[in-house]
Design a protein around this motif. Structure first.
Motif, PDB file in Angstrom:
ATOM      1  N   ILE A  41       0.916  -1.242  -0.037  1.00  0.00           N
ATOM      2  CA  ILE A  41      -0.088  -0.030  -0.119  1.00  0.00           C
ATOM      3  C   ILE A  41       0.873   1.330   0.003  1.00  0.00           C
ATOM      4  CG2 ILE A  41      -0.353   0.087   2.454  1.00  0.00           C
ATOM      5  CD1 ILE A  41      -3.291   0.926   2.101  1.00  0.00           C
ATOM      6  N   ARG A 206      -5.765   3.961   7.010  1.00  0.00           N
ATOM      7  CA  ARG A 206      -5.777   2.813   6.172  1.00  0.00           C
ATOM      8  C   ARG A 206      -4.201   2.244   5.952  1.00  0.00           C
ATOM      9  NH1 ARG A 206      -9.926   1.859   3.116  1.00  0.00           N
ATOM     10  NH2 ARG A 206      -8.834   1.046   1.467  1.00  0.00           N
ATOM     11  N   GLY A 209      -2.762   0.032  10.001  1.00  0.00           N
ATOM     12  CA  GLY A 209      -3.148  -1.577  10.197  1.00  0.00           C
ATOM     13  C   GLY A 209      -2.319  -2.562   9.388  1.00  0.00           C
ATOM     14  N   VAL A 210      -1.982  -2.128   8.231  1.00  0.00           N
ATOM     15  CA  VAL A 210      -1.392  -3.131   7.143  1.00  0.00           C
ATOM     16  C   VAL A 210       0.069  -3.186   7.748  1.00  0.00           C
ATOM     17  CG1 VAL A 210      -0.279  -3.042   5.006  1.00  0.00           C
ATOM     18  CG2 VAL A 210      -3.038  -2.616   5.289  1.00  0.00           C
TER      19      VAL A 210
ATOM     20  N   ARG B 213     -18.292  -6.812   4.082  1.00  0.00           N
ATOM     21  CA  ARG B 213     -18.049  -7.697   4.960  1.00  0.00           C
ATOM     22  C   ARG B 213     -17.423  -9.011   4.353  1.00  0.00           C
ATOM     23  NH1 ARG B 213     -23.081  -6.907   8.668  1.00  0.00           N
ATOM     24  NH2 ARG B 213     -22.517  -4.692   9.631  1.00  0.00           N
ATOM     25  N   THR B 216     -13.853  -8.548   3.096  1.00  0.00           N
ATOM     26  CA  THR B 216     -12.876  -8.477   3.957  1.00  0.00           C
ATOM     27  C   THR B 216     -12.312 -10.087   4.370  1.00  0.00           C
ATOM     28  OG1 THR B 216     -13.955  -6.792   5.020  1.00  0.00           O
ATOM     29  CG2 THR B 216     -12.347  -7.926   6.349  1.00  0.00           C
ATOM     30  N   ILE B 217     -13.273 -10.979   4.510  1.00  0.00           N
ATOM     31  CA  ILE B 217     -13.074 -12.356   4.892  1.00  0.00           C
ATOM     32  C   ILE B 217     -12.359 -13.036   3.681  1.00  0.00           C
ATOM     33  CG2 ILE B 217     -14.268 -12.376   6.958  1.00  0.00           C
ATOM     34  CD1 ILE B 217     -16.308 -13.808   5.784  1.00  0.00           C
ATOM     35  N   TYR B 220      -8.875 -11.991   3.075  1.00  0.00           N
ATOM     36  CA  TYR B 220      -8.041 -12.655   3.868  1.00  0.00           C
ATOM     37  C   TYR B 220      -7.709 -14.380   3.801  1.00  0.00           C
ATOM     38  CZ  TYR B 220      -5.892 -13.775   8.582  1.00  0.00           C
ATOM     39  OH  TYR B 220      -5.032 -14.380   9.507  1.00  0.00           O
ATOM     40  N   SER B 221      -8.799 -14.741   3.013  1.00  0.00           N
ATOM     41  CA  SER B 221      -8.646 -16.087   2.833  1.00  0.00           C
ATOM     42  C   SER B 221      -7.715 -16.586   1.569  1.00  0.00           C
ATOM     43  CB  SER B 221     -10.070 -16.733   2.492  1.00  0.00           C
ATOM     44  OG  SER B 221     -10.178 -17.897   2.159  1.00  0.00           O
ATOM     45  N   ALA B 292     -13.124  -2.959  -3.030  1.00  0.00           N
ATOM     46  CA  ALA B 292     -11.761  -2.392  -3.163  1.00  0.00           C
ATOM     47  C   ALA B 292     -11.276  -1.828  -1.891  1.00  0.00           C
ATOM     48  CB  ALA B 292     -11.521  -1.456  -4.326  1.00  0.00           C
ATOM     49  N   ARG B 293     -12.409  -1.309  -1.114  1.00  0.00           N
ATOM     50  CA  ARG B 293     -12.208  -0.517   0.178  1.00  0.00           C
ATOM     51  C   ARG B 293     -11.522  -1.336   0.914  1.00  0.00           C
ATOM     52  NH1 ARG B 293     -15.916   3.305   1.949  1.00  0.00           N
ATOM     53  NH2 ARG B 293     -15.333   3.997   4.306  1.00  0.00           N
ATOM     54  N   VAL B 294     -11.885  -2.574   1.239  1.00  0.00           N
ATOM     55  CA  VAL B 294     -11.231  -3.451   1.984  1.00  0.00           C
ATOM     56  C   VAL B 294     -10.156  -4.241   1.677  1.00  0.00           C
ATOM     57  CG1 VAL B 294     -13.183  -3.811   3.694  1.00  0.00           C
ATOM     58  CG2 VAL B 294     -12.992  -5.194   1.869  1.00  0.00           C
ATOM     59  N   ILE B 297      -6.468  -3.117   2.228  1.00  0.00           N
ATOM     60  CA  ILE B 297      -5.892  -3.183   3.664  1.00  0.00           C
ATOM     61  C   ILE B 297      -6.069  -4.556   4.200  1.00  0.00           C
ATOM     62  CG2 ILE B 297      -5.962  -0.543   3.730  1.00  0.00           C
ATOM     63  CD1 ILE B 297      -8.535  -0.905   5.355  1.00  0.00           C
ATOM     64  N   VAL B 298      -6.351  -5.500   3.623  1.00  0.00           N
ATOM     65  CA  VAL B 298      -6.232  -6.803   4.322  1.00  0.00           C
ATOM     66  C   VAL B 298      -4.946  -7.225   4.691  1.00  0.00           C
ATOM     67  CG1 VAL B 298      -6.878  -9.325   3.944  1.00  0.00           C
ATOM     68  CG2 VAL B 298      -8.358  -7.602   3.496  1.00  0.00           C
TER      69      VAL B 298
ATOM     70  N   HIS C 285     -17.180 -11.972  13.697  1.00  0.00           N
ATOM     71  CA  HIS C 285     -17.471 -12.823  12.476  1.00  0.00           C
ATOM     72  C   HIS C 285     -16.704 -12.457  11.435  1.00  0.00           C
ATOM     73  CE1 HIS C 285     -19.858  -9.167  11.019  1.00  0.00           C
ATOM     74  NE2 HIS C 285     -20.198  -9.931  10.015  1.00  0.00           N
ATOM     75  N   LEU C 286     -16.045 -11.152  11.628  1.00  0.00           N
ATOM     76  CA  LEU C 286     -15.161 -10.631  10.384  1.00  0.00           C
ATOM     77  C   LEU C 286     -13.695 -11.003  10.692  1.00  0.00           C
ATOM     78  CD1 LEU C 286     -16.576  -7.327   9.428  1.00  0.00           C
ATOM     79  CD2 LEU C 286     -16.867  -9.529   8.383  1.00  0.00           C
ATOM     80  N   THR C 287     -13.461 -11.985  11.570  1.00  0.00           N
ATOM     81  CA  THR C 287     -12.062 -12.086  12.126  1.00  0.00           C
ATOM     82  C   THR C 287     -11.458 -13.075  10.975  1.00  0.00           C
ATOM     83  OG1 THR C 287     -12.492 -11.987  14.430  1.00  0.00           O
ATOM     84  CG2 THR C 287     -10.705 -13.246  13.846  1.00  0.00           C
ATOM     85  N   ARG C 288      -9.897 -12.854  10.511  1.00  0.00           N
ATOM     86  CA  ARG C 288      -9.348 -13.781   9.791  1.00  0.00           C
ATOM     87  C   ARG C 288     -10.450 -14.183   8.540  1.00  0.00           C
ATOM     88  NH1 ARG C 288      -4.671 -16.670  12.540  1.00  0.00           N
ATOM     89  NH2 ARG C 288      -4.565 -15.811  14.655  1.00  0.00           N
ATOM     90  N   GLU C 289     -10.532 -15.735   8.271  1.00  0.00           N
ATOM     91  CA  GLU C 289     -11.411 -16.027   7.121  1.00  0.00           C
ATOM     92  C   GLU C 289     -12.757 -15.799   7.389  1.00  0.00           C
ATOM     93  OE1 GLU C 289      -9.672 -19.623   5.339  1.00  0.00           O
ATOM     94  OE2 GLU C 289      -7.615 -18.800   5.848  1.00  0.00           O
ATOM     95  N   GLY C 290     -13.398 -15.129   8.718  1.00  0.00           N
ATOM     96  CA  GLY C 290     -14.612 -15.323   8.955  1.00  0.00           C
ATOM     97  C   GLY C 290     -15.058 -16.432   9.797  1.00  0.00           C
TER      98      GLY C 290
END
Lengths: 338, 350, 332
Positions: A41, A206, A209-210, B213, B216-217, B220-221, B292-294, B297-298, C285-290
């Motif tokens: 980023i 933003r 956190g990264v 939401r 986000t996950i 991450y995955s 794109a918002r999340v 920054i994941v 619920h939004l932690t890691r992969e959900g």
């Protein structure tokens, strides 16, 4: 130090376009650190290995970005329409100069002359949608040769030393933090130091956190330029900080509650080394600590700030001693960490 | 499958945020025809993977378009059997009166949204929009029947199938952002004709409308090297400013701003230019209201770009879009993916 | 349960200052759990091992409460403050508040204000009876936080007091820990910090526990008072199984499982659609992969005032429901 502050504050670094600031910092710190990493980023993360045994990871954090503008369209007559990037009070914008894009094309934000206005018009603040930037061209075609959609613009504002040891500049928030980190990197410490120069703080914290996710620090110290409202017409209980009273230590703001042990440690460091400090009174606003302290399993985090009057405007004002004391406090704090 | 037929099929399936299971299964079935493998996670995000090329350090690229839609939810049932409801996602209360809906109780139930009739209103009330609090859904059933079939928390969708218009335009509900899923389908088809070096994850995300939401996950995955978000943006209408909207017939929009990676975005535009594909520019001064918002920054930060299709009347039951832009967007994205060659990492540097 | 609730609601613990309430809870549960620890944020995490065949389940009730943080002490010893969490002007005017050291004060506002709508928190102050800045400074420092002072009262099987949000949830978790015997699942009971300022403790603890399923236990509003906003939840009609709030749409399968357990055992329950607000499930619920998550709520009137009201039977049934959910196999 004043020259570096001048260079940093006059550089262009609107959120998302921090290249110029990053380049200055990279050049300054390369001889001082063991490794430099720029992430996906745009955060610049500098690692300086500790000299001690059983070292902890200490993250220092300051954001490189500043509030500014982005060009959203070009009118047929060559005037540029724009949107603010980050929190700017539109009322400070009229009759100001700006620089646009990499080539720093000069422009002005004008308004129709007082003679042409109805008296009632002057009572109402001008909305951003009504404003435009004039770069001295007369057609869309001409403007398009100089400016692209999505170009960023900054306030044109030279750093000025004035009054009693005071500094006027744009972007003191948070180039004072960047300078503090650069100065801190000049010392040797027992612990591993990660100086994180982050992006996009002004558009929602933003970058931090990264960076924290990457570093996984044990302790984090955020160095900020913060609001200071010790001015005429404000009740004392509304002062956020007082200029000239030393670095401000945050107990709580809108984005985080500082770790109590670290607050005590900061105060004890100030007391022991004779560095003045103040407790920040206001609890509104937020900064990178908001994202760092809840990174992964949680990080003990605190915030030290230089009081800046008229923040987020082309003419922010601070006291040079506050900056020097902030640098000292941060250095001594890191040295004193066990 | 033609993307218009795919879109028509998708928008008839309920997928209010948090309740995307059915639409996820349909998407999964179609993805299976074009991908190497497909999986659905616990939250009903759908992941289609497509691998190409023999480059050892080929990039992992994630595309994201959301399958959830705005809708309503049962909040209470009154003594006469009228349903009080709340909104899921951003719904303009002015579109609701006289709308046809389906209440997903023990079985799907057709209903209409009504309010106190005009002749019972106070003079002056007509100048104001009717508040959601004052509206109810009428299922045409007795109170006993309603209470037997419907309970608090049941979801409600608008009933509004896809309608074809002139010039390749279509309208209907939840084209935001199932048209984005159709763009992914176009990109898959295009990639079948191209040589590419990448592990591509086509992710149909959930719960975008209630706070990005699923993005986000799922990001991450997947933990990709590059993110490509696909969403809709505002098409031009007489009642909104030109600065904030996009032409319906000049190609998809590519977004610029802090939320998007500058070098990758430039690369995407260069590819479009190279192949003579039209695009427009959207300037986003802060975090965008898209996946794109999340994505950006994941974890340790994902370089992300954003492609958008102009859409008129967003968040209504008559969202209108030009299918030609869906095809063009799919093609630009596929060509961008196919342009990844050895040393692709240089496009991610600052 | 009454004693436990009285003890919990009577203990000091605004967001960021949860040390005392954490200690009280730890003393209550230490003998009933396999492991217990406090993490860097201050979350109290207790672990109860299952028989190895079940899922990793995280339960979270927040132990912090809203408060008033001192920002300035004026020359006459009056304290200016700002809010820690959702402090409303209306609920705070002439409320009694108490600091950690027992100092008590009354909250009032600048009396020149005519229109109640013009009262903002920064035009209010706490009067601790001090006659000067020095006298006040001996008792209170900038950064200290006061909470509503409101000892528990009983009325018709209902309890009225401060900090029911979320000590009622803490009481449910504690009682569940005590009653849970034969359990298939590995259960992490989190007494989280800083919920009132943004679900912060739940976020970091969920990341560290990395559970298969998350369940928040918190209070929720009701729609059963005169001219209330429409909401199908009533006081005394059983624990509420959350469908959604501003922070989470509960996973349909977690919600469904809760409903099934309640119906199997004949535990009264209601379904909760909350149009605002949020709870720890929003972060979990939004932690890691959900993490598929849901929430069990204690119906509560007058939330975020000094006099929050809950129903005794709702608490008892809430414990029954939680025990039933945890004892059985959890299939998603």
């Amino acid at each position: 130090m004043v020259e570096l502050l001048k260079k940093l504050t006059e550089a262009s670094g609107v959120s998302g376009n921090e290249d110029e600031v990053r380049d200055i910092i990279r050049e300054e710190i390369t001889p001082l650190v063991d490794k430099i990493y720029i992430d996906g980023i745009g955060n610049l993360i500098a690692y300086k290995k500790g000299k001690g045994e059983d070292v902890k990871k200490i993250m220092l954090c300051a954001h490189m970005d500043e509030v500014g503008f982005i060009i959203t369209s070009i009118s047929d007559n060559g005037m540029l329409k724009f949107k603010p990037v980050g929190g700017i009070d539109p009322r400070v914008l009229i009759s100001k100069r700006v620089y646009i894009g990499k080539d720093k094309i000069p422009g002005v934000l004008g308004i129709k002359a007082i003679h042409l206005q109805e008296p009632s018009e002057r009572k109402n603040a001008v909305k951003v949608e009504q404003m435009y930037i004039d770069i001295g061209v007369s057609s869309k075609e001409e403007a398009e040769k100089l400016v692209n959609l999505g170009d960023y613009a900054i306030f044109a504002s030279d750093m000025v030393e004035f009054g009693d040891n005071k500094i006027k500049a744009k972007a003191l928030d948070d180039r004072v933090g960047c300078l503090t980190l650069i100065e801190a990197l000049k010392e040797e410490y027992d612990h591993d130091l990660y100086a994180c120069f982050t992006v996009q703080e002004e558009v929602g914290l933003r970058g931090a956190g990264v960076a924290a996710y990457h570093v996984e620090p044990d302790i984090a110290v955020v160095v900020e330029g913060t609001t200071c409202s010790d001015v005429s017409g404000v009740d004392e209980h509304m002062y956020s900080t007082i200029m000239g009273s030393g670095p401000a230590i945050t107990i709580m703001d809108g984005s985080s509650i500082s770790n109590k042990a670290l607050i005590e440690k900061l105060k004890a460091t100030g007391d022991a080394k004779g560095i003045p400090y103040q407790i920040k009174k206001g609890t509104t606003g937020g900064n990178d600590a908001g994202k760092i302290h809840i990174s992964r399993e949680g990080v003990a985090t605190c915030v030290v700030s230089v009081p800046c009057r008229y923040i987020h405007s082309p003419s922010s004002v601070m006291d040079m001693d506050d900056l020097k004391n902030t640098i000292e406090l941060v250095k001594e704090f890191v040295k004193g960490c066990e | 499958m033609e993307s218009k037929d795919f879109l028509a099929r998708l928008i008839d399936i309920p997928g209010v945020s948090g309740y995307e299971m059915e639409v996820a299964h349909e998407v999964s079935n179609v993805f299976k025809e074009y991908c190497d493998d497909v999986r659905i996670d616990d939250f009903y995000n759908v992941y289609g993977r497509k691998t190409g090329g023999d480059l050892e350090d080929r990039p992992k690229i994630m595309l994201a378009a959301h399958i959830d839609e705005i809708g309503l939810m049962v909040k209470d049932i009154d003594e006469k059997g009228f349903i009080k409801f709340t909104t899921i996602g951003g719904v303009d209360q002015r579109i609701l009166l006289s709308q046809e809906v389906i209440v997903y109780g023990k079985e799907p139930l057709f209903g209409v949204i009504g309010a106190k009739p005009p002749h019972l209103q106070q003079p002056g009330e007509r100048g104001q929009s009717v508040k959601i609090e004052d509206m109810t859904i009428d299922l045409g059933l007795s109170a006993e029947e309603v209470k037997e079939l419907v309970k608090v928390g049941d979801i409600i969708t608008f009933k509004s199938p896809l309608v074809s218009m002139k010039n390749g335009f279509v309208n209907g509900k939840s084209i935001d952002d199932r048209a984005g899923v159709a763009v992914m389908l176009e990109a898959m088809k295009e990639l079948n004709r191209l040589h590419f070096n990448a592990d591509v994850y086509f992710v149909a995300t959930v719960q975008e409308e209630v706070g990005v939401r699923g993005g986000t996950i799922s990001t991450y995955s997947v933990n990709p090297d590059i993110g490509i978000a696909i969403d809709v943006t505002h098409g031009d209408t007489p009642d909104s400013s030109k600065e904030d909207t996009h032409a319906m017939n000049k190609g998809p929009s590519i977004a610029i701003g802090p939320n998007l990676h500058p070098k990758l975005t430039k690369r995407l535009m260069d590819i479009a230019k190279e192949y003579g594909l039209e695009y427009q520019i959207e300037v986003a001064p802060g975090p965008t209201g898209t996946d794109a918002r999340v994505m950006q920054i994941v974890r340790e930060g994902i370089p992300t770009v954003l492609v958008e299709i102009p859409l008129r009347y967003m968040h209504t039951t008559v969202e209108t879009l030009n299918m030609d832009n869906v095809k063009k967007a799919g093609r630009i994205i596929a060509l961008f993916i196919a342009s990844m060659e050895e040393g692709w990492q240089k496009w991610l540097s600052y | 349960m009454r004693e436990l609730l009285a003890k919990l609601t009577g203990t000091y613990g605004p967001s960021g200052n949860e040390e005392e309430i954490s200690k009280v809870i730890e003393d209550e549960i230490r003998d009933y759990v396999d492991e217990i620890k406090t993490d860097v944020m201050g979350n109290l995490i207790a672990f109860k091992k299952g028989n190895g065949q079940g899922k990793r389940v995280m339960l979270s009730a927040h132990m912090d409460q809203i408060g008033l943080m001192v920002t300035h002490i004026d020359d006459n010893g009056f304290l200016r403050f700002s809010n820690v969490g959702g402090i409303s002007v209306l609920n705070t005017i002439n409320s009694k508040v108490i600091f950690k050291n027992g100092t008590i004060g009354n909250v009032s506002y600048e009396s020149e204000i005519d229109n109640i709508k013009d009262i903002k928190l920064n035009r209010m102050y706490i009067d601790i009876g001090a006659k000067s800045s020095e006298e006040a400074s001996n008792k209170v420092s900038i950064g200290d936080v006061a909470v509503y002072y409101s000892p528990l009262s009983d009325s018709n099987g209902r309890y009225i007091g401060g900090a029911m949000d979320d000590r009622a949830g803490c009481a449910l978790l504690i009682q569940t820990i005590k009653e849970l015997e034969d359990c298939k699942n590995d259960v992490y009971f989190v007494f989280s910090v800083q919920e009132e300022v943004g679900l912060r403790g739940a976020k970091t603890s969920a990341y560290s526990i990395n559970p298969d399923v998350g369940i928040a236990v918190d209070v929720t509003s009701t729609g059963d008072t005169p001219k209330a906003r429409t909401m199908a939840v009533k006081l005394g009609a059983g624990p509420a199984i959350k469908v959604k709030d501003g922070s989470v749409i509960c996973h349909p399968k977690v919600k469904g499982l809760m409903i099934d357990r309640a119906e199997e055992l004949g535990i009264p329950y209601q379904l909760e659609v909350l149009e605002w607000g949020g709870t720890d499930a929003g972060a979990i619920h939004l932690t890691r992969e959900g993490v598929p998550s849901g929430a069990v709520s204690v119906p509560c009137r007058y939330i975020h005032s000094a006099n929050e009201m809950v129903d005794g039977a709702d608490l008892e049934n809430g414990v029954k429901l939680l025990v039933a959910i945890l004892e059985q196999e959890i299939e998603l």
